[in-house]
Design an enzyme around this catalytic site. Structure first.
Site, PDB file in Angstrom:
ATOM      1  N   ASN A 188      60.793  36.964  39.086  1.00 26.61           N
ATOM      2  CA  ASN A 188      61.014  37.857  40.224  1.00 26.61           C
ATOM      3  C   ASN A 188      62.244  37.385  41.009  1.00 26.61           C
ATOM      4  OD1 ASN A 188      59.888  40.092  41.748  1.00 26.61           O
ATOM      5  ND2 ASN A 188      59.311  38.629  43.349  1.00 26.61           N
ATOM      6  N   HIS A 224      64.504  44.310  48.372  1.00 33.54           N
ATOM      7  CA  HIS A 224      64.606  44.298  49.841  1.00 33.54           C
ATOM      8  C   HIS A 224      65.998  44.822  50.142  1.00 33.54           C
ATOM      9  CE1 HIS A 224      60.861  42.286  50.552  1.00 33.54           C
ATOM     10  NE2 HIS A 224      61.179  41.327  49.708  1.00 33.54           N
ATOM     11  N   GLU A 251      58.965  44.509  45.726  1.00 30.91           N
ATOM     12  CA  GLU A 251      58.838  44.251  47.178  1.00 30.91           C
ATOM     13  C   GLU A 251      59.675  45.242  47.984  1.00 30.91           C
ATOM     14  OE1 GLU A 251      59.539  40.091  48.085  1.00 30.91           O
ATOM     15  OE2 GLU A 251      58.617  39.427  46.215  1.00 30.91           O
ATOM     16  N   ASP A 253      61.552  47.542  50.361  1.00 26.18           N
ATOM     17  CA  ASP A 253      61.724  48.052  51.726  1.00 26.18           C
ATOM     18  C   ASP A 253      63.214  48.334  51.919  1.00 26.18           C
ATOM     19  OD1 ASP A 253      62.623  45.359  52.138  1.00 26.18           O
ATOM     20  OD2 ASP A 253      60.816  44.813  53.250  1.00 26.18           O
TER      21      ASP A 253
HETATM   22  C1  XIL Z   1      57.544  36.842  52.936  1.00 26.90           C
HETATM   23  C2  XIL Z   1      56.383  37.379  53.725  1.00 26.90           C
HETATM   24  O1  XIL Z   1      56.549  38.742  53.969  1.00 26.90           O
HETATM   25  C3  XIL Z   1      56.268  36.627  55.027  1.00 26.90           C
HETATM   26  O2  XIL Z   1      55.125  37.068  55.740  1.00 26.90           O
HETATM   27  C4  XIL Z   1      56.174  35.135  54.735  1.00 26.90           C
HETATM   28  O3  XIL Z   1      56.187  34.427  55.888  1.00 26.90           O
HETATM   29  C5  XIL Z   1      57.344  34.675  53.891  1.00 26.90           C
HETATM   30  O4  XIL Z   1      57.415  35.452  52.741  1.00 26.90           O
HETATM   31  N1  XIL Z   1      60.733  37.473  49.066  1.00 26.90           N
HETATM   32  C6  XIL Z   1      59.478  37.218  48.567  1.00 26.90           C
HETATM   33  C7  XIL Z   1      58.301  37.354  49.438  1.00 26.90           C
HETATM   34  O5  XIL Z   1      59.314  36.973  47.363  1.00 26.90           O
HETATM   35  O6  XIL Z   1      57.291  36.445  49.100  1.00 26.90           O
HETATM   36  C8  XIL Z   1      58.688  37.186  50.890  1.00 26.90           C
HETATM   37  O7  XIL Z   1      57.553  37.454  51.677  1.00 26.90           O
HETATM   38  C9  XIL Z   1      59.836  38.093  51.250  1.00 26.90           C
HETATM   39  C10 XIL Z   1      61.049  37.756  50.436  1.00 26.90           C
END
Ligand code: XIL
Length: 332
Positions: A188, A224, A251, A253
């Protein structure tokens, strides 16, 4: 007519309307799931869980499956919160994406302090064996390693890379396959959304892993995204799919630079649509997971405070234009 009777009729009618969920719509298009996150902070919040139940078909734990929660001290395992998520997913018949074993962030100090290969190898193997073993047969896919590259395509200077070089990836995947042979094993990463050195390095690594016979099934692209910077997504998804492995948006957003305004929210709708269309048009893209339900619970405002409003529901759980846009794409 009594109000309660009217309400009953209305809810009956809406149950029969063409109001399909994001998950059922995307399944009708041949995908496996439309997912989201859950954790201890949201699992008792009905405004979140009702939407998870009605709209989504898969869940990932936002934090509680990460190393420091599960094994804060060497050999001391704590599955209290992670079990809550597992049990919720099983009870509500949601697929589970396991996230994550080996990540440079959010690792306990005792792991960071290891300096020799034999100890770190044993520690990685033990952590994965215990966690994947406990949830064996229940997890659809595991993010075995997370964010191994810097944005310039060099390996991240984590304890794992410092001590074991690239080998830590092989070790982690082999341990995961042994512990839960049915789970799909993913690498990932973020920042695979545009052409550049990072995705080049990622694809080169995937080629090496395959040639070494490392048991990898899928590529997770976190997605993201930043408003105004999503145009490259479909083409890069296709490059990931060209490896022949499964691809998942893990993930999603799309964060908006503050101040948030109507024009930016309208643009966000279009950009969400192009990302979803990108996955729909790539047959190897198996599913999409959002990183949050409502803007109220998103990690963005606390972690990247110059941005806001990245999700499909607003702070008061009203559907945003982004939701309507995504729904239109998956439903039509
Ligand atoms: C983030 C969470 O959203 C937060 O709540 C936590 O404090 C830290 O991690 N990439 C990732 C996720 O793979 O695990 C992260 O999530 C966001 C960025």
């Amino acid at each position: 007519m009594k109000v309660s009777l009217i309400l009953a009729i209305v809810s009956l009618l809406s149950a029969f309307s063409a109001n399909a969920s994001l998950d059922s719509s995307i399944k009708a298009k041949g995908k496996l799931y439309f997912g989201n996150i859950i954790d201890g902070n949201t699992i008792n919040d009905a405004s979140v869980t009702n939407l998870l139940k009605s709209e989504f078909g898969a869940v990932t734990a936002e934090y509680s499956w990460k190393w420091p929660r599960i094994q804060p001290t060497r050999g001391v395992f704590n599955f209290q919160e992670s079990d809550l998520v597992l049990n919720w997913a099983v009870a509500n018949k949601k697929l589970i994406r396991g996230h994550t074993f080996v990540w440079h962030q959010n690792i306990p100090e005792w792991v960071n302090a290891i300096t020799d290969k034999a100890t770190l190898t044993a520690v990685i193997q033990d952590h994965i064996t215990k966690v994947a073993g406990r949830y064996k047969g229940k997890v659809y896919a595991w993010d075995v390693v997370n964010e191994v590259f810097e944005d310039n395509g060099s390996f991240r200077n984590s304890v794992f890379y410092r001590v074991l070089q690239e080998d830590f990836i092989d070790i982690a995947f082999r341990a995961a396959r042994a512990a839960d042979p049915a789970a799909k094993l993913y690498i990932n990463e973020y920042g695979l959304d545009a052409a550049g050195p990072k995705i080049d390095a990622f694809l080169a690594l995937v080629g090496r892993l395959k040639s070494r016979g490392v048991p990898i099934d899928g590529l997770g692209t976190q997605s993201h995204l930043i408003l105004g910077m999503v145009a490259g997504v479909p083409a890069q998804l296709q490059r990931l799919a060209n490896t022949g492995l499964d691809v998942a948006i893990t993930e999603l957003d799309i964060r908006i630079p503050k101040p948030v305004n109507d024009a930016k929210l309208a643009q966000q709708q279009l950009e969400y649509q192009s990302v979803i269309e990108g996955c729909l048009s790539v047959s190897k893209c198996v599913g999409i997971s959002m990183w949050g339900v409502s803007d109220r619970n998103s990690w963005i405002d606390t972690t990247i405070p110059a941005f806001s409003a990245p999700l499909l529901w607003d702070n008061t759980f009203r559907r945003k234009l982004a939701f309507t846009g995504v729904d239109a794409i998956v439903a039509n």
